[in-house]
Design a protein around this motif. Structure first.
Motif, PDB file in Angstrom:
ATOM      1  N   ASP A  69     -13.546 -24.647 -30.701  1.00 15.51           N
ATOM      2  CA  ASP A  69     -14.752 -24.214 -31.418  1.00 15.51           C
ATOM      3  C   ASP A  69     -14.452 -22.883 -32.086  1.00 15.51           C
ATOM      4  OD1 ASP A  69     -17.283 -24.050 -32.391  1.00 15.51           O
ATOM      5  OD2 ASP A  69     -18.243 -23.555 -30.487  1.00 15.51           O
ATOM      6  N   ASP A  72     -14.720 -21.203 -38.670  1.00 10.39           N
ATOM      7  CA  ASP A  72     -14.667 -21.919 -39.942  1.00 10.39           C
ATOM      8  C   ASP A  72     -13.423 -22.812 -39.955  1.00 10.39           C
ATOM      9  OD1 ASP A  72     -12.509 -20.156 -40.378  1.00 10.39           O
ATOM     10  OD2 ASP A  72     -13.799 -18.718 -41.418  1.00 10.39           O
ATOM     11  N   SER A  73     -13.173 -23.451 -41.091  1.00 12.11           N
ATOM     12  CA  SER A  73     -12.052 -24.385 -41.205  1.00 12.11           C
ATOM     13  C   SER A  73     -10.702 -23.683 -41.087  1.00 12.11           C
ATOM     14  CB  SER A  73     -12.131 -25.140 -42.537  1.00 12.11           C
ATOM     15  OG  SER A  73     -12.104 -24.223 -43.626  1.00 12.11           O
ATOM     16  N   SER A  76      -9.802 -23.608 -37.499  1.00 12.26           N
ATOM     17  CA  SER A  76      -9.360 -24.931 -37.058  1.00 12.26           C
ATOM     18  C   SER A  76      -7.914 -25.187 -37.464  1.00 12.26           C
ATOM     19  CB  SER A  76     -10.265 -26.017 -37.644  1.00 12.26           C
ATOM     20  OG  SER A  76     -11.594 -25.849 -37.193  1.00 12.26           O
ATOM     21  N   VAL A 116     -11.999 -34.545 -35.655  1.00 11.44           N
ATOM     22  CA  VAL A 116     -12.758 -33.452 -36.271  1.00 11.44           C
ATOM     23  C   VAL A 116     -14.254 -33.723 -36.118  1.00 11.44           C
ATOM     24  CG1 VAL A 116     -13.222 -32.208 -38.411  1.00 11.44           C
ATOM     25  CG2 VAL A 116     -10.903 -33.011 -37.903  1.00 11.44           C
ATOM     26  N   LYS A 117     -14.966 -32.784 -35.504  1.00 15.27           N
ATOM     27  CA  LYS A 117     -16.415 -32.920 -35.337  1.00 15.27           C
ATOM     28  C   LYS A 117     -17.169 -32.303 -36.510  1.00 15.27           C
ATOM     29  CE  LYS A 117     -15.599 -34.800 -31.372  1.00 15.27           C
ATOM     30  NZ  LYS A 117     -15.741 -36.244 -31.195  1.00 15.27           N
ATOM     31  N   ASP A 118     -16.719 -31.129 -36.948  1.00 14.29           N
ATOM     32  CA  ASP A 118     -17.212 -30.497 -38.169  1.00 14.29           C
ATOM     33  C   ASP A 118     -16.131 -29.550 -38.653  1.00 14.29           C
ATOM     34  OD1 ASP A 118     -17.560 -27.967 -36.787  1.00 14.29           O
ATOM     35  OD2 ASP A 118     -19.455 -28.721 -36.016  1.00 14.29           O
ATOM     36  N   SER A 119     -16.426 -28.702 -39.600  1.00 15.68           N
ATOM     37  CA  SER A 119     -15.378 -27.866 -40.210  1.00 15.68           C
ATOM     38  C   SER A 119     -14.733 -26.887 -39.242  1.00 15.68           C
ATOM     39  CB  SER A 119     -15.961 -27.096 -41.410  1.00 15.68           C
ATOM     40  OG  SER A 119     -17.003 -26.234 -40.968  1.00 15.68           O
ATOM     41  N   SER A 120     -15.417 -26.566 -38.141  1.00 10.87           N
ATOM     42  CA  SER A 120     -14.879 -25.564 -37.215  1.00 10.87           C
ATOM     43  C   SER A 120     -14.705 -26.087 -35.791  1.00 10.87           C
ATOM     44  CB  SER A 120     -15.792 -24.328 -37.184  1.00 10.87           C
ATOM     45  OG  SER A 120     -17.086 -24.677 -36.717  1.00 10.87           O
ATOM     46  N   THR A 121     -15.008 -27.367 -35.567  1.00  9.14           N
ATOM     47  CA  THR A 121     -14.962 -27.932 -34.217  1.00  9.14           C
ATOM     48  C   THR A 121     -14.073 -29.174 -34.199  1.00  9.14           C
ATOM     49  OG1 THR A 121     -17.235 -27.170 -33.828  1.00  9.14           O
ATOM     50  CG2 THR A 121     -16.323 -28.775 -32.277  1.00  9.14           C
TER      51      THR A 121
END
Length: 277
Positions: A69, A72-73, A76, A116-121
């Motif tokens: 977590d 931002d990207s 990640s 990938v769950k979202d851009s940062s997770t």
């Protein structure tokens, strides 16, 4: 009190706490696949059934899930890059986790599947091949202590305060806290260090397994004698021709040993890890 979760990587030179190397990384869980047994049976034409052979075990997978977590990207991307650097090496290494903190797994480089769950997770699934086919105690028995909380016992026996791995009497017990027999023929680690004086030789007998190791010859108290797996060494030189080529195994639980011969100044030490299926 909540248990602190961790994933650690042990190389020949260092122990690395993965979460400390990658801020924002979370150890989720570890799952060990079941053992795969190989019967090595033989079929013979004209005979019903099979002739049973020795049972060995294949490698198995250890599957570890990690979560990340970040902000931002870019975070990640940096986390994925750091994972590659940590886990893809030119040497084999061990893995330990907070799910079984007293066990270590000898592994190859993993297969990593990011989700990938979202851009940062991101959730990572790491699949390691445990190439030995078993896990091991974190320490060897020359570091054994019941009070330090660093040992797991998986054979249903409750250990007692008399457990020790160095003896000076010729009748003694060695406790094997493994879930399997320690057998050098399967590349299990077992070192037996011996100091004694004799003009004719000695025998080591494991009454539980029936194993006998015999050395015929002179040995002085200031000389070293080592049985390293299936190979004996006198003063660091192979001396198999002076032995019966016997193999010493350790069954799970208590193994009663007796040493025979005209000997003096006797001392023996057993050094091995517990192994677990």
């Amino acid at each position: 009190m909540n248990k602190v979760s961790f994933l650690k990587l042990i190389t020949n030179s260092e122990t690395i706490n993965v979460q400390e190397e990658i801020p924002g990384l979370i150890f989720l869980d570890a799952k060990q696949e079941y053992p795969i047994a190989n019967s090595n049976s033989i079929e013979i034409k004209g005979i019903d059934g099979e002739l049973p052979g020795s049972i060995t075990y294949s490698s198995f997978n250890l599957i570890i899930r990690l979560g990340f977590d970040g902000f931002d990207s870019i975070d990640s991307y940096l986390a994925e890059d750091a994972l590659r650097k940590l886990f893809f090496r030119r040497e084999y290494y061990y893995i330990i986790t907070s799910d079984s903190p007293n066990k270590k797994y000898a592994v190859e480089n993993p297969q990593i599947a990011p989700s990938v769950k979202d851009s940062s997770t991101i959730e990572f699934e790491l699949t390691f091949k445990v190439y030995k086919g078993y896990s091991e105690s974190l320490y060897l028995t020359d570091q054994f202590s019941l009070g330090d909380g660093k040992w797991q016992f998986e054979n249903g026996l409750v250990p007692d305060s008399d457990i020790k791995y160095k003896h000076t009497r010729t009748l003694f017990e060695i406790f094997n806290g493994s879930s399997d027999t320690i057998d050098p023929r399967h590349s299990h680690k077992l070192k037996i260090r011996i100091r004694l004086a004799t003009e004719t030789g000695f025998k080591i007998i494991n009454k539980k397994t029936g194993d006998v190791f015999e050395y015929i010859g002179e040995l002085k108290a200031n000389q070293s004698f080592l049985i390293d797996g299936g190979y004996p060494y006198k003063d660091q030189k192979r001396c198999g021709r002076q032995t019966n080529h016997g193999i010493i195994r350790l069954a799970p639980g208590y193994n009663t040993f007796e040493v025979w011969g005209k000997i003096s100044k006797f001392e023996i030490e057993f050094v091995f890890p517990f192994i677990y299926r």
